[in-house]
Design an enzyme around this catalytic site. Structure first.
Site, short mmCIF file in Angstrom:
data_model
loop_
_atom_site.label_atom_id
_atom_site.label_comp_id
_atom_site.label_asym_id
_atom_site.label_seq_id
_atom_site.Cartn_x
_atom_site.Cartn_y
_atom_site.Cartn_z
N HIS A 54 -1.11 10.28 -3.44
CA HIS A 54 -2.23 10.00 -2.82
C HIS A 54 -3.42 10.94 -2.84
O HIS A 54 -4.62 10.63 -3.13
CB HIS A 54 -2.07 9.67 -1.16
CG HIS A 54 -3.39 8.98 -0.69
ND1 HIS A 54 -4.35 10.05 0.13
CD2 HIS A 54 -3.98 7.83 -0.60
CE1 HIS A 54 -5.31 9.20 0.45
NE2 HIS A 54 -5.15 7.97 0.11
N HIS A 90 0.94 -1.22 -0.09
CA HIS A 90 0.19 -0.10 0.11
C HIS A 90 0.98 1.39 -0.13
O HIS A 90 1.55 1.41 0.84
CB HIS A 90 -0.77 0.12 1.46
CG HIS A 90 -1.84 1.02 1.31
ND1 HIS A 90 -1.83 2.17 2.47
CD2 HIS A 90 -3.10 1.39 0.63
CE1 HIS A 90 -2.77 2.87 2.43
NE2 HIS A 90 -3.49 2.69 1.04
#
Ligand code: G3P
Ligand code: CA
Length: 317
Positions: free
Chosen positions: A69, A27
């Protein structure tokens, strides 16, 4: 189930990369150890046993995909100090307001203060192409290209917002990954988004790439997770990426998704933020992999997930 349908189901299971060995998905790279979405974090994820490595993607003003992100820059870079006059009225610094050369002049750092220290070493925001070339380069140099290729798991961040800003993502994204050989339903890639429409659109554009629909614990999630909702998702996606909370709330979710022929890849597993009721990340990982039966999971600590899978007993297989 008749013996012939049982045989068909077995063939499907064996043929599907989605529901055999559970996956370790790094991740934002190995973001527990190195600043999220940096090439070192991706390289460390590769070295510590990830099957797939996740870049989140946003676009720059000059139309370049970068690994980030947020659609904003200030949480993980020094943009406010470097370009103090370039924020919008809301005080945010949007990546789409900057050209790639400007983005490249920024120092990137880890988001969470308890992780990689902000003042140590230097990092920059990578382009998606740099990320792909790193992973494909490692696949070549390690010899994995002939055995077990490590895949990429890109997320299109806020495609509707990008479209409203005059920069639709889908077509440009598909052209880019095609240049790097990601075509067809067995390519080592999962394309993910929290919006279903872009996944539908990419199918309309002819993409057969594996797709994952992400779900957070919001009001409309229950519609998507109804039997009819899952069937609709399965028309364009190979799996769902639910938050752990959604699985905690619905003990049958994984089973119901599998019945709809959807793999389940929940997020996010963190050694420094273990889910409620678990002693440590290993207990949580074992529970999700072996008891709940997910097909893969997103973790900031891919080494810990790899170790849990390597140590599994025959009864956990
Ligand atoms: O894409 C899966 C997971 O990463 C979704 O959460 O917010 O970390 O992108 P986020
Ligand atoms: Ca993501």
């Amino acid at each position: 189930m008749t013996s012939s349908s049982a045989f068909s189901a077995l063939l499907l299971l064996l043929a599907s990369p989605l529901m055999s060995n559970p996956l370790v998905i790094a991740h934002r790279g190995a973001s527990g150890y190195l600043p999220e979405h940096t090439l070192p974090a991706y390289a460390y994820a590769y070295a510590t046993g990830a099957d797939y490595i996740e870049p989140d993607l946003v676009l720059t003003r000059d139309g370049q995909f970068i690994c980030l992100h947020d659609i904003h820059l200030e949480a993980t870079t020094n943009v406010a100090e470097t370009f103090p006059d370039r924020g919008r009225e809301d005080g945010r610094y949007y990546a789409i307001d900057f050209d790639l050369a400007e983005i490249k002049s920024l120092q990137a750092h880890e988001r969470l203060p308890s992780r990689f220290p902000k003042a140590k070493s230097t990092f920059e925001i990578p382009t998606f192409e740099e990320m792909i070339e790193l992973i494909q380069g490692l696949n070549a140099s390690t010899g994995n290209v002939d055995t077990s290729v490590v895949g990429i798991y890109p997320e299109l961040k806020q495609p509707a917002w990008h479209r409203a800003q005059g920069q639709p993502m889908e077509k440009a994204f598909l052209a880019l990954v095609k240049r790097y050989g990601y075509t067809g339903s067995d390519a080592p890639i999962f394309v993910q988004a929290f919006e279903l429409e872009p996944l539908v659109h990419m199918r309309e554009l002819g993409s057969q790439l594996p797709q994952i629909f992400l779900l957070s614990d919001t009001a409309d999630a229950q519609d998507h997770l109804s039997t009819a909702g899952l069937a609709a998702i399965a028309k364009v996606a190979q799996g769902i990426g639910p938050s752990k909370t959604l699985i905690r709330k619905d003990k049958n979710l994984v089973q119901r998704a599998h019945a709809a022929n959807l793999a389940v890849h929940p997020y996010t597993f963190r050694a420094d933020a273990v889910g409620p009721g678990y002693e440590d990340i290993e207990a949580e990982l074992r529970s999700f992999y072996f008891d709940i039966g997910v097909d893969g999971l997103f973790t900031d600590f891919p080494d810990r997930a790899r170790a849990v899978l390597d140590a599994r007993t025959d009864s956990e297989r």
